[in-house]
Write a protein that holds these residues in place. Structure first.
Motif, mmCIF file in Angstrom:
data_model
loop_
_atom_site.group_PDB
_atom_site.id
_atom_site.type_symbol
_atom_site.label_atom_id
_atom_site.label_comp_id
_atom_site.label_asym_id
_atom_site.label_seq_id
_atom_site.Cartn_x
_atom_site.Cartn_y
_atom_site.Cartn_z
ATOM 1 N N VAL A 107 0.872 -1.182 0.000
ATOM 2 C CA VAL A 107 0.000 0.000 0.000
ATOM 3 C C VAL A 107 0.904 1.225 0.000
ATOM 4 N N ASN A 108 0.324 2.381 -0.294
ATOM 5 C CA ASN A 108 1.154 3.578 -0.383
ATOM 6 C C ASN A 108 0.376 4.759 0.203
ATOM 7 N N ASP A 109 0.557 4.973 1.488
ATOM 8 C CA ASP A 109 -0.178 6.034 2.172
ATOM 9 C C ASP A 109 0.751 6.737 3.158
ATOM 10 N N GLN A 110 0.999 7.998 2.926
ATOM 11 C CA GLN A 110 1.926 8.746 3.771
ATOM 12 C C GLN A 110 1.289 9.213 5.086
ATOM 13 N N LEU A 111 -0.059 9.181 5.166
ATOM 14 C CA LEU A 111 -0.736 9.690 6.359
ATOM 15 C C LEU A 111 -1.239 8.596 7.286
ATOM 16 N N PRO A 135 -3.156 -13.999 9.053
ATOM 17 C CA PRO A 135 -1.893 -14.743 9.145
ATOM 18 C C PRO A 135 -1.305 -15.134 7.789
ATOM 19 N N ASP A 136 -2.109 -15.034 6.724
ATOM 20 C CA ASP A 136 -1.654 -15.529 5.413
ATOM 21 C C ASP A 136 -0.823 -14.515 4.639
ATOM 22 N N PHE A 137 -0.979 -13.238 4.868
ATOM 23 C CA PHE A 137 -0.335 -12.209 4.049
ATOM 24 C C PHE A 137 0.483 -11.241 4.906
ATOM 25 N N ALA A 138 1.233 -10.387 4.196
ATOM 26 C CA ALA A 138 2.013 -9.327 4.835
ATOM 27 C C ALA A 138 1.677 -8.016 4.147
ATOM 28 N N VAL A 139 1.268 -7.007 4.930
ATOM 29 C CA VAL A 139 0.942 -5.679 4.395
ATOM 30 C C VAL A 139 2.096 -4.726 4.717
ATOM 31 N N VAL A 140 2.663 -4.130 3.662
ATOM 32 C CA VAL A 140 3.787 -3.185 3.819
ATOM 33 C C VAL A 140 3.381 -1.838 3.242
ATOM 34 N N GLY A 166 -1.226 1.369 -5.472
ATOM 35 C CA GLY A 166 -0.618 2.707 -5.455
ATOM 36 C C GLY A 166 0.895 2.697 -5.591
ATOM 37 N N VAL A 167 1.526 1.544 -5.801
ATOM 38 C CA VAL A 167 2.980 1.452 -6.024
ATOM 39 C C VAL A 167 3.179 1.062 -7.486
ATOM 40 N N GLU A 168 3.884 1.892 -8.253
ATOM 41 C CA GLU A 168 4.032 1.696 -9.687
ATOM 42 C C GLU A 168 5.180 0.738 -10.018
ATOM 43 N N ILE A 169 5.142 0.249 -11.266
ATOM 44 C CA ILE A 169 6.213 -0.640 -11.751
ATOM 45 C C ILE A 169 7.560 0.071 -11.692
ATOM 46 N N SER A 170 7.567 1.343 -12.055
ATOM 47 C CA SER A 170 8.825 2.112 -12.045
ATOM 48 C C SER A 170 9.372 2.275 -10.624
ATOM 49 N N ASP A 171 8.479 2.348 -9.636
ATOM 50 C CA ASP A 171 8.937 2.457 -8.239
ATOM 51 C C ASP A 171 9.748 1.221 -7.840
ATOM 52 N N LEU A 172 9.327 0.064 -8.344
ATOM 53 C CA LEU A 172 9.981 -1.198 -7.986
ATOM 54 C C LEU A 172 11.148 -1.532 -8.914
ATOM 55 N N LYS A 173 11.419 -0.609 -9.868
ATOM 56 C CA LYS A 173 12.542 -0.778 -10.810
ATOM 57 C C LYS A 173 12.424 -2.080 -11.600
ATOM 58 N N LEU A 174 11.208 -2.361 -12.050
ATOM 59 C CA LEU A 174 10.955 -3.533 -12.875
ATOM 60 C C LEU A 174 10.856 -3.113 -14.342
ATOM 61 N N ASN A 175 11.496 -3.867 -15.194
ATOM 62 C CA ASN A 175 11.431 -3.587 -16.632
ATOM 63 C C ASN A 175 10.222 -4.332 -17.220
ATOM 64 N N LEU A 176 9.055 -3.898 -16.787
ATOM 65 C CA LEU A 176 7.814 -4.557 -17.190
ATOM 66 C C LEU A 176 6.803 -3.492 -17.620
ATOM 67 N N THR A 177 5.752 -3.944 -18.236
ATOM 68 C CA THR A 177 4.666 -3.045 -18.642
ATOM 69 C C THR A 177 3.341 -3.610 -18.144
ATOM 70 N N TRP A 178 2.607 -2.804 -17.425
ATOM 71 C CA TRP A 178 1.294 -3.233 -16.918
ATOM 72 C C TRP A 178 0.228 -3.065 -18.010
ATOM 73 N N GLN A 179 -0.407 -4.158 -18.378
ATOM 74 C CA GLN A 179 -1.429 -4.156 -19.422
ATOM 75 C C GLN A 179 -2.754 -4.708 -18.886
ATOM 76 N N ASN A 180 -3.013 -4.395 -17.632
ATOM 77 C CA ASN A 180 -4.252 -4.819 -16.971
ATOM 78 C C ASN A 180 -4.385 -6.340 -16.896
ATOM 79 N N GLU A 181 -3.269 -7.021 -16.924
ATOM 80 C CA GLU A 181 -3.243 -8.472 -16.807
ATOM 81 C C GLU A 181 -2.244 -8.879 -15.724
ATOM 82 N N VAL A 182 -2.458 -10.031 -15.150
ATOM 83 C CA VAL A 182 -1.522 -10.544 -14.132
ATOM 84 C C VAL A 182 -0.140 -10.705 -14.767
ATOM 85 N N ILE A 183 0.867 -10.171 -14.109
ATOM 86 C CA ILE A 183 2.254 -10.308 -14.569
ATOM 87 C C ILE A 183 2.936 -11.422 -13.777
ATOM 88 N N ILE A 184 3.589 -12.304 -14.501
ATOM 89 C CA ILE A 184 4.388 -13.336 -13.828
ATOM 90 C C ILE A 184 5.853 -12.959 -13.995
#
Length: 217
Positions: A107-111, A135-140, A166-184
């Motif tokens: 998630v991406n919330d400064q407040l 218990p199944d997930f981790a929220v950062v 709210g976290v973009e592909i460029s934020d994670l430094k991934l050389n990928l393109t989001w096309q509204n589909e699940v990325i593997i």
């Protein structure tokens, strides 16, 4: 009066006319000379001298035939120190949940810790829709870790699924393109969506997210 002492042999014969006998006196002991050792060592026989000369000659020939080892063999070579780059220390993260099923939710919330009240309620509905509990997930909250890339997150959480709100592909430094589909990517299935607070009021984005969530159930 004349001197009675004389050394004349003819005169002495006139006085000593009887035979003289030598008698051994047992009370007088003459030291034996049998044990007297010679001052110097016996002379070495010529044959022994020849033999020793031959042996010494053989030793000299052997030493001459043996190559002299280089001095450098006795000087230990200086050890070459190989500079090895120290492994990068794993970044530590604060997160909510238990991550038992290796599901990472960004998630991406400064407040807020997670999101606004509307955003938190939407997140509860999302995880319930894919049969996940706390218990199944981790929220950062990525707002606390700006500049962190996917590699660092993957190194820490080892996510099999990652939901990014709210976290973009460029934020994670991934050389990928989001096309509204699940990325593997490698071994991680990734879904990108708007910030939770904005997503709550975006019906089109909600439908797209729902469609992708059905693919990872």
């Amino acid at each position: 009066m004349e001197n009675q002492v004389t050394n004349n042999a003819n005169a002495l014969r006139l006085f000593f006319t009887e035979d003289v006998f030598l008698v051994e006196d047992e009370n007088v002991k003459i030291p034996s000379v049998v044990d007297v050792k010679p001052i110097s060592d016996p002379i070495i026989k010529s044959e022994n001298l020849v033999q020793e000369t031959v042996i010494q000659h053989e030793i000299d020939v052997t030493l001459a035939a043996k190559p002299v080892e280089s001095v450098k063999n006795y000087i230990p070579e200086a050890e070459i120190t190989h500079i090895v780059a120290e492994p990068k220390a794993s970044k530590m993260f604060r997160f909510l949940g238990g991550n038992k099923k290796s599901v990472l939710i960004l998630v991406n919330d400064q407040l807020n810790d997670v999101s606004t009240e509307q955003g938190r309620e939407l997140l509860r509905k999302i995880v319930k829709a894919v049969d996940l509990s706390t218990p199944d997930f981790a929220v950062v909250n990525y707002a606390h870790y700006h500049g962190t890339d996917f590699i660092e997150l993957h190194q820490f959480f080892k996510p099999a699924i990652m939901l990014s709100f709210g976290v973009e592909i460029s934020d994670l430094k991934l050389n990928l393109t989001w096309q509204n589909e699940v990325i593997i990517h490698e071994t991680t299935r990734i879904i990108f969506a708007p910030n939770l607070h904005h997503l709550d009021s975006d019906l089109t984005a909600k439908k797209l997210l729902w469609s992708n969530l059905q693919k990872i159930k």
